[in-house]
Design an enzyme around this catalytic site. Structure first.
Site, mmCIF file in Angstrom:
data_model
loop_
_atom_site.group_PDB
_atom_site.id
_atom_site.type_symbol
_atom_site.label_atom_id
_atom_site.label_comp_id
_atom_site.label_asym_id
_atom_site.label_seq_id
_atom_site.Cartn_x
_atom_site.Cartn_y
_atom_site.Cartn_z
ATOM 1 N N TYR A 141 33.564 22.247 -45.678
ATOM 2 C CA TYR A 141 33.313 23.622 -45.238
ATOM 3 C C TYR A 141 32.899 23.651 -43.775
ATOM 4 C CZ TYR A 141 31.262 28.251 -44.783
ATOM 5 O OH TYR A 141 30.957 29.518 -44.353
ATOM 6 N N LYS A 145 34.925 25.312 -40.501
ATOM 7 C CA LYS A 145 34.351 26.326 -39.621
ATOM 8 C C LYS A 145 34.315 25.843 -38.174
ATOM 9 C CE LYS A 145 33.611 29.784 -42.358
ATOM 10 N NZ LYS A 145 34.280 31.084 -42.144
#
Length: 235
Positions: A141, A145
């Protein structure tokens, strides 16, 4: 700067906690219309809200929405997914799927709507990142990002000559359904969205929407050992 007064706003991931706030607060700030997009769009009981089906990992879906929403002046690239797996333990197919949603999907949305925004006077592209863009959490994750943040920086340079304001938004844990199971301090979605729209209307290029984002940005000048002291302990 981009005013929300009279704007036509498109929000991806509109059914989520942040997405719902982006829809409601755009209307509160005077938007004439909001396209509320989601994989399974819902009814909003407001004639100013137009629900549209959108899967950001599907090129045909994105193209169809761009054609339907050709009067859009503000795009909020909010759709995203999470994955708790560590990098070494992660299934690579799951990592690829996460990057499709968090990286390639938002880029595809930006590519499809860049000419739309240009045709409508420039407008704004708002990309929702994370404080974890700047602080690795040992999972896919945060890596996704970080990649999305870099893409936004490039898009900002490419779209500036067209008059499009590109806004990168960073935030920490926010009280939304996506992280409902995490037992951590969380910010309020309405506070985050209010800060974002204030920044858009003030002409900002980057918004640190909470204290966690401010802290994460401040660590970028540290050495690797200063930023990740657990490395010293491991050695």
């Amino acid at each position: 700067m981009t005013s929300l007064q009279g704007a036509v706003v498109l929000v991806t991931g509109a059914n989520g906690g942040l997405g719902t706030e982006f829809v409601h607060q755009a209307l509160e700030r005077g938007a004439a219309k909001v396209y509320a997009t989601a994989r399974a769009p819902r009814e909003w009981n407001d004639d100013r809200v137009v629900p549209l089906q959108l899967d950001v990992t599907d090129a045909a879906s994105i193209a169809a929405v761009a054609a339907q929403a050709s009067d859009t002046t503000v795009v909020v690239n909010n759709a995203g997914a999470s994955a708790p797996s560590t990098m070494l333990d992660a299934d690579l197919d799951e990592v690829r799927a996460l990057f499709e949603t968090n990286v390639f999907g938002p880029l595809a949305v930006a590519q499809a709507f860049a000419p739309v925004l240009t045709a409508n006077g420039g407008g704004a592209l708002v990309d929702i990142h994370s404080a974890l863009s700047w602080y690795a959490a040992g999972n896919a994750y945060s890596a996704s990002k970080a990649a999305f943040w870099s893409i936004t920086n490039s898009l900002r340079l490419e779209l500036a000559p067209r008059g499009t304001q590109v806004v990168g938004v960073h935030l920490g844990y926010t009280d939304t359904p996506m992280i409902a199971d995490l037992d951590v301090p969380k910010g309020r979605a309405d506070d985050i969205v209010r800060r974002v729209y204030e920044g858009v209307e003030a002409g900002e290029h980057e918004i640190l929407a909470d204290d966690t984002a401010v802290w994460a940005k401040s660590t970028l000048s540290r050495t690797v050992l200063e930023q990740y002291p657990q490395l010293a302990a491991a050695s």
